[in-house]
Design a protein around this motif. Sequence first.
Motif, PDB file in Angstrom:
ATOM      1  N   ALA A   1      -0.554   8.322   7.472  1.00  0.00           N
ATOM      2  CA  ALA A   1      -0.462   8.462   8.929  1.00  0.00           C
ATOM      3  C   ALA A   1      -1.353   7.442   9.643  1.00  0.00           C
ATOM      4  CB  ALA A   1      -0.851   9.885   9.344  1.00  0.00           C
ATOM      5  N   ARG A   2      -2.271   6.813   8.918  1.00  0.00           N
ATOM      6  CA  ARG A   2      -3.165   5.833   9.528  1.00  0.00           C
ATOM      7  C   ARG A   2      -2.389   4.569   9.901  1.00  0.00           C
ATOM      8  NH1 ARG A   2      -8.586   5.947   8.745  1.00  0.00           N
ATOM      9  NH2 ARG A   2      -8.645   3.714   8.295  1.00  0.00           N
ATOM     10  N   ASP A   3      -2.887   3.839  10.886  1.00  0.00           N
ATOM     11  CA  ASP A   3      -2.232   2.602  11.308  1.00  0.00           C
ATOM     12  C   ASP A   3      -2.078   1.663  10.111  1.00  0.00           C
ATOM     13  OD1 ASP A   3      -1.212   0.633  13.061  1.00  0.00           O
ATOM     14  OD2 ASP A   3      -3.184  -0.329  13.152  1.00  0.00           O
ATOM     15  N   LYS A   4      -0.856   1.229   9.828  1.00  0.00           N
ATOM     16  CA  LYS A   4      -0.531   0.336   8.699  1.00  0.00           C
ATOM     17  C   LYS A   4      -0.922   0.946   7.347  1.00  0.00           C
ATOM     18  CE  LYS A   4      -1.185  -4.041  11.224  1.00  0.00           C
ATOM     19  NZ  LYS A   4      -2.223  -3.774  12.221  1.00  0.00           N
ATOM     20  N   ALA A   5      -1.091   2.271   7.287  1.00  0.00           N
ATOM     21  CA  ALA A   5      -1.544   2.949   6.062  1.00  0.00           C
ATOM     22  C   ALA A   5      -2.810   2.278   5.524  1.00  0.00           C
ATOM     23  CB  ALA A   5      -0.447   2.957   4.991  1.00  0.00           C
TER      24      ALA A   5
ATOM     25  N   TYR B   1      -9.681  11.834   0.800  1.00  0.00           N
ATOM     26  CA  TYR B   1      -8.720  11.817   1.910  1.00  0.00           C
ATOM     27  C   TYR B   1      -7.336  12.151   1.358  1.00  0.00           C
ATOM     28  CZ  TYR B   1     -12.310   9.624   4.776  1.00  0.00           C
ATOM     29  OH  TYR B   1     -13.469   9.382   5.477  1.00  0.00           O
ATOM     30  N   PRO B   2      -6.649  13.152   1.937  1.00  0.00           N
ATOM     31  CA  PRO B   2      -5.328  13.527   1.413  1.00  0.00           C
ATOM     32  C   PRO B   2      -4.269  12.469   1.748  1.00  0.00           C
ATOM     33  CG  PRO B   2      -5.890  14.855   3.340  1.00  0.00           C
ATOM     34  CD  PRO B   2      -7.097  14.031   3.031  1.00  0.00           C
ATOM     35  N   TYR B   3      -3.202  12.469   0.956  1.00  0.00           N
ATOM     36  CA  TYR B   3      -2.119  11.483   1.083  1.00  0.00           C
ATOM     37  C   TYR B   3      -1.567  11.428   2.511  1.00  0.00           C
ATOM     38  CZ  TYR B   3       2.534   9.405   0.565  1.00  0.00           C
ATOM     39  OH  TYR B   3       3.655   8.622   0.716  1.00  0.00           O
ATOM     40  N   ASP B   4      -1.278  12.594   3.093  1.00  0.00           N
ATOM     41  CA  ASP B   4      -0.656  12.624   4.429  1.00  0.00           C
ATOM     42  C   ASP B   4      -1.526  11.910   5.453  1.00  0.00           C
ATOM     43  OD1 ASP B   4       1.369  14.016   3.322  1.00  0.00           O
ATOM     44  OD2 ASP B   4       0.735  15.995   4.046  1.00  0.00           O
ATOM     45  N   GLU B   5      -2.834  12.099   5.323  1.00  0.00           N
ATOM     46  CA  GLU B   5      -3.764  11.459   6.262  1.00  0.00           C
ATOM     47  C   GLU B   5      -3.761   9.933   6.069  1.00  0.00           C
ATOM     48  OE1 GLU B   5      -8.459  11.976   7.250  1.00  0.00           O
ATOM     49  OE2 GLU B   5      -7.417  13.780   6.530  1.00  0.00           O
TER      50      GLU B   5
ATOM     51  N   ARG C   1       0.838  -1.218   0.000  1.00  0.00           N
ATOM     52  CA  ARG C   1       0.000   0.000   0.000  1.00  0.00           C
ATOM     53  C   ARG C   1       0.865   1.257   0.000  1.00  0.00           C
ATOM     54  NH1 ARG C   1      -2.964  -3.152   3.260  1.00  0.00           N
ATOM     55  NH2 ARG C   1      -2.137  -2.261   5.188  1.00  0.00           N
ATOM     56  N   ARG C   2       1.894   1.294   0.867  1.00  0.00           N
ATOM     57  CA  ARG C   2       2.731   2.500   0.948  1.00  0.00           C
ATOM     58  C   ARG C   2       3.464   2.748  -0.379  1.00  0.00           C
ATOM     59  NH1 ARG C   2       2.835   4.800   5.893  1.00  0.00           N
ATOM     60  NH2 ARG C   2       2.240   3.496   7.684  1.00  0.00           N
ATOM     61  N   LYS C   3       3.975   1.675  -0.987  1.00  0.00           N
ATOM     62  CA  LYS C   3       4.687   1.822  -2.262  1.00  0.00           C
ATOM     63  C   LYS C   3       3.709   2.254  -3.377  1.00  0.00           C
ATOM     64  CE  LYS C   3       8.520   0.880  -3.105  1.00  0.00           C
ATOM     65  NZ  LYS C   3       9.669   1.831  -3.174  1.00  0.00           N
ATOM     66  N   LEU C   4       2.513   1.645  -3.352  1.00  0.00           N
ATOM     67  CA  LEU C   4       1.519   1.970  -4.379  1.00  0.00           C
ATOM     68  C   LEU C   4       1.110   3.442  -4.284  1.00  0.00           C
ATOM     69  CD1 LEU C   4      -0.048   0.292  -6.591  1.00  0.00           C
ATOM     70  CD2 LEU C   4      -1.972   0.282  -5.004  1.00  0.00           C
TER      71      LEU C   4
END
Length: 501
Positions: free
Chosen positions: A442-446, A435-439, A335-338
């Motif tokens: 920042a969520r648990d496990k993105a 929902y913006p990228y930063d939010e 998810r983070r890489k995507l």
Amino acid sequence: MSSSGIQIVQKLWNYCSVLRDDGMSYGDYVEQLTYLLFLKMADERTKPPYNQPSPIPDKYSWPSLLKKDGDELFDHYRHSLERLGNEKGLLGLIFNKSQNKFQDPAKLRRLIVDLIDKEDWSAMSADVKGDAYEGLLQKNAEDVKGGAGQYFTPRPLIQAMVDCVAPKPGDTICDPACGTGGFLLAAHDYVVKHNPNLTKAEKKKLKQETLKGYELVQGVVRLCAMNLLLHGIGSQDFEPVEAADALASDPKDRFNVVLTNPPFGKKSSYTVVGQEGEVSKERETYERDDFWATTSNKQLNFVQHVKTILTVNGRAAVVVPDNVLFEGGAGETVRRKLLHDCDVHTLLRLPTGLFYAQGVKANVLFFDKKPASETPWTKKLWIYDLRTNQHFTLKTNPLKREDLNEFVKCYNPANRHDRKATWSEKKPDGRWRAYPYDELVARDKASLDIFWLKDESLEASDNLPDPDVIAQEIVDDLEAALEQFRLIANDLGPAATNQAE
């Protein structure tokens, strides 16, 4: 479906009930029809106005079947299937590992002479033929015992996904888990419908160079190839679908559009028989340099594979189960890489009751592949919640294309950079918000498993859905939980065995 298409389906389907008494399953019936239709159409194409050479050797052609009866017909049909299965190209794709499933030569003869020979399939419009075959595939999918439903995505969902991605002439289009070819057909039809002035060369390119499907199960490859052929896609020289495990390696081909609904669940490794008869086990994990994470979660692997096979700025729409949105470990990595490497711009949360696999909670993830960048490409993720307070069933209240009208309008295919939320604090029941990228990171496990609407069934008891809806939702939740436990048990299996030794 056109009325003539419905009539033909009805005729062909009524005959299936005769064969059911003989012990033939729905799936076997559709498969036998496929062989016979192919032979009949190949024969039709040799006559005016087509005058095309037939890919079928004379000895095994349609007229050779018409001339025979009784045991002689049976033997000849069996030999024909065997021989044609060894041919190359589209012939091999349709007839590979084909077998006669009839028990009674008289019933085979009746299907050949009374039903298939009576129609001129080539003169029939592709819409009528295609609709008729799609109707049979739909009926086959509804036969829960046969398990064919897992290869059949609801057509209204496919249409809405294609409407959003909006393929254009010149786009190459791929489905790496194509089942019976629903996404490829819908994409083809979209291009034709929205571009009425295609040149002859563009039409030829659309039918012979544009679409590519991969499917692991040989019997389904056959149905897909026939489905496409009846819609005018594919030829003896061009096979639009390949019998292959798409995840096994990077195919090196790149596509402008990827539309797919990969299989749900992770089966323990099972035997795959290749076209040459070689036997291999389907792998649990895929060690690929182009993947961000090595995992046995098939859906995460498909998301990574889709990212690989897209061209830069290519567009994808992928059906994924909820675990892809919240799972830790490899799930979080992917998810983070995507989110960083691609523009993950839209998520459609689907209701339950859409798929033949019971208990599936799924979503459609829309993203564009982007060139390498130090800054993240995802700016904001727009989410449409079609799940909360929505109740669909396969039989009594199936999903219709109009149920997705608001989503497609909100998506705004004409200019997806110009979107307006339907949710606000003043409109808390709006189903569309960003929902913006930063939010997100920042969520648990993105986790992208995000919802905001109030579930009415948790409110006052006078507002409860009907008992049958509640019962089905309980079944769906239990099925989903069982699937999760199966995955855990599969993952623990070998380790537990090793410890015991």
